[in-house]
Design a protein around this motif. Structure first.
Motif, PDB file in Angstrom:
ATOM      1  N   LYS A 298      10.368 -19.465   3.073  1.00  0.00           N
ATOM      2  CA  LYS A 298      10.563 -18.846   4.273  1.00  0.00           C
ATOM      3  C   LYS A 298      10.666 -19.718   5.565  1.00  0.00           C
ATOM      4  O   LYS A 298      10.230 -19.210   6.799  1.00  0.00           O
ATOM      5  CB  LYS A 298       9.041 -18.204   4.542  1.00  0.00           C
ATOM      6  N   GLY A 299      11.525 -20.670   5.602  1.00  0.00           N
ATOM      7  CA  GLY A 299      12.031 -21.454   6.668  1.00  0.00           C
ATOM      8  C   GLY A 299      10.802 -22.155   7.478  1.00  0.00           C
ATOM      9  O   GLY A 299      11.204 -22.581   8.579  1.00  0.00           O
ATOM     10  N   LEU A 300       9.794 -22.480   6.403  1.00  0.00           N
ATOM     11  CA  LEU A 300       8.677 -23.460   7.117  1.00  0.00           C
ATOM     12  C   LEU A 300       9.009 -24.953   6.699  1.00  0.00           C
ATOM     13  O   LEU A 300       9.519 -25.239   5.723  1.00  0.00           O
ATOM     14  CB  LEU A 300       7.359 -23.060   6.666  1.00  0.00           C
ATOM     15  N   TYR A 301       8.572 -25.566   7.456  1.00  0.00           N
ATOM     16  CA  TYR A 301       8.788 -27.078   7.469  1.00  0.00           C
ATOM     17  C   TYR A 301       7.393 -27.950   7.558  1.00  0.00           C
ATOM     18  O   TYR A 301       6.320 -27.438   8.448  1.00  0.00           O
ATOM     19  CB  TYR A 301       9.619 -27.414   8.397  1.00  0.00           C
ATOM     20  N   LEU A 302       7.138 -28.963   6.814  1.00  0.00           N
ATOM     21  CA  LEU A 302       5.992 -29.743   7.099  1.00  0.00           C
ATOM     22  C   LEU A 302       6.201 -31.371   7.379  1.00  0.00           C
ATOM     23  O   LEU A 302       7.614 -31.492   7.424  1.00  0.00           O
ATOM     24  CB  LEU A 302       5.420 -30.033   5.729  1.00  0.00           C
ATOM     25  N   VAL A 303       5.418 -31.945   8.138  1.00  0.00           N
ATOM     26  CA  VAL A 303       5.604 -33.287   8.651  1.00  0.00           C
ATOM     27  C   VAL A 303       5.526 -34.267   7.463  1.00  0.00           C
ATOM     28  O   VAL A 303       4.880 -34.194   6.704  1.00  0.00           O
ATOM     29  CB  VAL A 303       4.605 -33.484   9.709  1.00  0.00           C
TER      30      VAL A 303
ATOM     31  N   HIS B 258       5.948 -26.961  14.083  1.00  0.00           N
ATOM     32  CA  HIS B 258       5.817 -25.321  14.014  1.00  0.00           C
ATOM     33  C   HIS B 258       7.175 -25.013  14.912  1.00  0.00           C
ATOM     34  O   HIS B 258       7.559 -23.864  14.668  1.00  0.00           O
ATOM     35  CB  HIS B 258       4.659 -25.090  15.101  1.00  0.00           C
ATOM     36  N   ASP B 259       7.464 -25.722  15.926  1.00  0.00           N
ATOM     37  CA  ASP B 259       8.854 -25.220  16.665  1.00  0.00           C
ATOM     38  C   ASP B 259       9.826 -25.119  15.845  1.00  0.00           C
ATOM     39  O   ASP B 259      10.645 -24.209  15.925  1.00  0.00           O
ATOM     40  CB  ASP B 259       9.141 -26.283  17.791  1.00  0.00           C
ATOM     41  N   VAL B 260      10.322 -26.093  15.016  1.00  0.00           N
ATOM     42  CA  VAL B 260      11.230 -26.043  13.988  1.00  0.00           C
ATOM     43  C   VAL B 260      11.150 -24.644  12.878  1.00  0.00           C
ATOM     44  O   VAL B 260      11.987 -24.129  12.890  1.00  0.00           O
ATOM     45  CB  VAL B 260      11.252 -27.158  13.164  1.00  0.00           C
ATOM     46  N   SER B 261       9.840 -24.461  12.477  1.00  0.00           N
ATOM     47  CA  SER B 261       9.487 -23.465  11.707  1.00  0.00           C
ATOM     48  C   SER B 261      10.071 -21.992  12.510  1.00  0.00           C
ATOM     49  O   SER B 261      10.293 -21.212  11.619  1.00  0.00           O
ATOM     50  CB  SER B 261       8.277 -23.244  11.103  1.00  0.00           C
TER      51      SER B 261
END
Length: 589
Positions: free
Chosen positions: A570-575, A543-546
């Motif tokens: 949209k600049g979102l990231y997954l673990v 969440h912090d990275v997104s």
């Protein structure tokens, strides 16, 4: 206890409601932005025995110690009576520092002094030698230059004492603004007077007296219970303030905390600290007391009432002539509510973290920085009218804790996040100020299981006339440290960009005159982290990275979390769970 529990709850909340009405009055009626935008003021109710009874959302630095102010009124004025009001800002007589003007109103019911209403407000200008309420380089109170009012009568029979008003209007650079703030502060205290009389009329004097006694006893029992859940023993908190004018090595600070869980007592010893020095960093008695007490209240059950009853279980040991104790006249206490004060709060709460998991907080929100400057000059928009005001444009990163991340709006430890963030639009309307940039600084947090808040970047300047900015900061060389394996946040910094775009470094404290085309840049530090960063929930790291607060590389290297871009974009990231497990299993530097 003779007061029924339901009535005890009703009356305690009624008192808090009165304090909140005082607060709303001052917030809406104050003229300076330091009051009606930043809310740098506090209201409280004190008993006739000079004990703090109610403070609602008062800033700890303002309200813990207001009993000293009320005691000055009762000690110095044998003839105080209904219709009186007193102006008090003397740091050697129980106040915090000269910039905090406190209005005290004795409240009578059926001829008996029942309460003292107190409204304390930080001034935009207090008559200092320079147009700022902070004088870090002042060698003594004479060089500081503030108007000092040692609890003087400012109203009799509900009418102003004209001599005092004339003194203030003559010496304070923005007399109309000051007088408007004075009326707002006085109005808040008079509102309390009216409501307290109504309370006594509704319930009767004897019932109110019984409530006060029982409320204090109940609060004391709550504090005994909270302390009883702490591990007993002695712990020491230590820190160092950055180098400063006349203090090239900085200031080593120390508090010794003794917890007696069986007896339900905490002792805070500040006597082993340096002597007063010729500068404005010296603590006043009120500040030294409330700073370490704030560190305690940050570290125990938050439901314990904050009043004289719970205070009975905390003792603070101070030494006369000590930079973190009782100042020896005429040493200046101009900076008593910041810098050393913030350090004392944070080193106390960080000491509690040494008791074990779940206790205390990290360090955070150290110093103020150029985004907190007192700005002054002449405003061409209003016929070159003089202006002075402190701005609060961006916070320093708050500390990580055992249950939550640090708050980015924490502002100052002495205010405990109860001040407001300035509205940029309001500041630009009221003053010839332009703000070009306000943002959080990525990767500036102290990493931890619960991370510290990010620091902030602010860039601002003047519109049409030269503007002086008086500022001070801390945490450049000694930034906010983490606890229990948490990491240190980034340090603070500040500089000027001249008309040619060149960076001009600035000292830790001072004044800077800028002209149109120049800009001031403020970088506030990040808060320290709490706990091992490798124990942070990977989803929170994602969440912090997104959000853009933490970089992908920092997530991997510091938190041990490997991320992949989300198919949603949209600049979102997954673990990546398996890669994260392997990353966290590797040896760390």
């Amino acid at each position: 206890m003779t007061t029924e529990p339901l009535l005890l709850a009703i009356l305690s909340n009624r008192l808090d409601c009165i304090v909140r009405e005082m607060t709303n009055t001052l917030l809406r009626a104050g003229r300076s932005a330091v009051l009606n935008t930043a809310r740098d003021f506090s209201c409280s109710i004190i008993t006739s025995d000079n004990e703090l009874l109610a403070s609602a959302e008062g800033l700890p630095v303002h309200v813990i110690g207001t009993e000293f102010l009320a005691r000055a009124m009762t000690d110095l004025h044998e003839d105080f009576r209904e219709g009186d009001a007193y102006l008090h800002n003397d740091p050697y007589l129980g106040n915090t520092h000269a910039a905090d003007h406190a209005i005290l109103v004795p409240v009578f019911f059926e001829g008996e002094h029942m309460f003292t209403a107190c409204a304390k407000a930080h001034q935009a200008d207090c008559g200092n030698a320079l147009p700022t309420t902070y004088m870090p380089a002042a060698r003594d109170v004479y060089e500081e230059g503030a108007l000092i009012f040692p609890c003087v009568l400012i109203q009799r029979d509900f009418r102003d004492v004209a001599d005092i008003i004339r003194m203030c209007r003559r010496r304070i650079r923005v007399p109309d603004q000051w007088y408007g703030d004075y009326l707002a502060t006085l109005g808040a205290a008079r509102i309390a007077e009216r409501r307290l009389k109504e309370l006594c009329a509704e319930y009767g004097r004897d019932a109110v007296r019984a409530f006060i006694r029982d409320w204090f006893d109940y609060s004391e029992r709550r504090m005994i219970d909270a302390i009883g859940r702490l591990p007993g023993g002695r712990i020491t908190g230590e820190a160092r303030h950055d180098p400063y004018p006349n203090l090239p090595e900085g200031v080593p600070l120390k508090v010794t905390v003794t917890i007696d869980s069986t007896e339900g007592r905490i002792d805070l010893d500040l006597r082993d600290n340096p002597d007063n020095y010729p500068g404005g960093l010296n603590e006043s008695r009120a500040c030294a007391t409330n700073n370490v007490m704030t560190g305690v209240f940050n570290s125990i059950d938050p439901e314990v009432p904050h009043n004289a009853g719970s205070f009975r279980r905390i003792s603070v040991q101070l030494r006369e002539g000590c930079i973190a104790g009782i100042p020896k006249f005429p040493h200046s206490c101009s900076m008593a509510t910041t810098n050393i004060a913030d350090r004392l709060v944070t080193l106390t709460q960080a000491a509690f973290a040494r008791l074990g998991e779940g206790f205390g907080l990290a360090e955070g929100a150290l110093g103020m920085g150029i985004s907190y400057a007192v700005i002054s000059g002449e405003d061409q928009r209003y016929g070159d009218e003089a202006y002075v005001n402190q701005v609060f444009l961006a916070s320093t990163g708050g500390p990580g804790g055992p249950e939550a991340d640090g708050w980015p709006t924490y502002y100052l430890p002495v205010a405990a996040s109860l001040m407001y963030h300035d509205s940029t639009e309001v500041d630009e309307q009221k003053y010839p100020l332009l703000v070009w940039e306000k943002r959080l600084i990525p990767d500036s947090e102290g990493a931890g299981r619960h991370r510290g808040a990010l620091g902030s970047r602010v860039v601002y300047g003047c519109r049409n006339r030269p503007m002086m900015a008086a500022y001070t900061f801390d945490g450049h060389e000694n930034p906010a440290r983490g606890v229990r394996g948490g990491l240190t946040g980034t340090g603070s910094d500040g500089w000027k960009i001249d008309r040619d775009g060149n960076r001009v470094d600035l000292p830790m404290a001072g004044t800077q005159v800028i002209v149109p085309g120049e800009r001031l840049v403020s970088h506030t530090g990040g808060g320290g982290g709490y706990g091992d960063p490798f124990e942070r929930d990977p989803e929170r790291v994602a969440h912090d990275v997104s959000e853009g607060w933490v970089s992908v590389a920092r997530a991997r290297d510091v938190y041990g979390v490997v991320l992949t871009p989300s198919p949603a974009g949209k600049g979102l990231y997954l673990v990546d769970p398996e890669a994260t497990r392997q990353q966290r299993a590797r040896p760390r530097a």
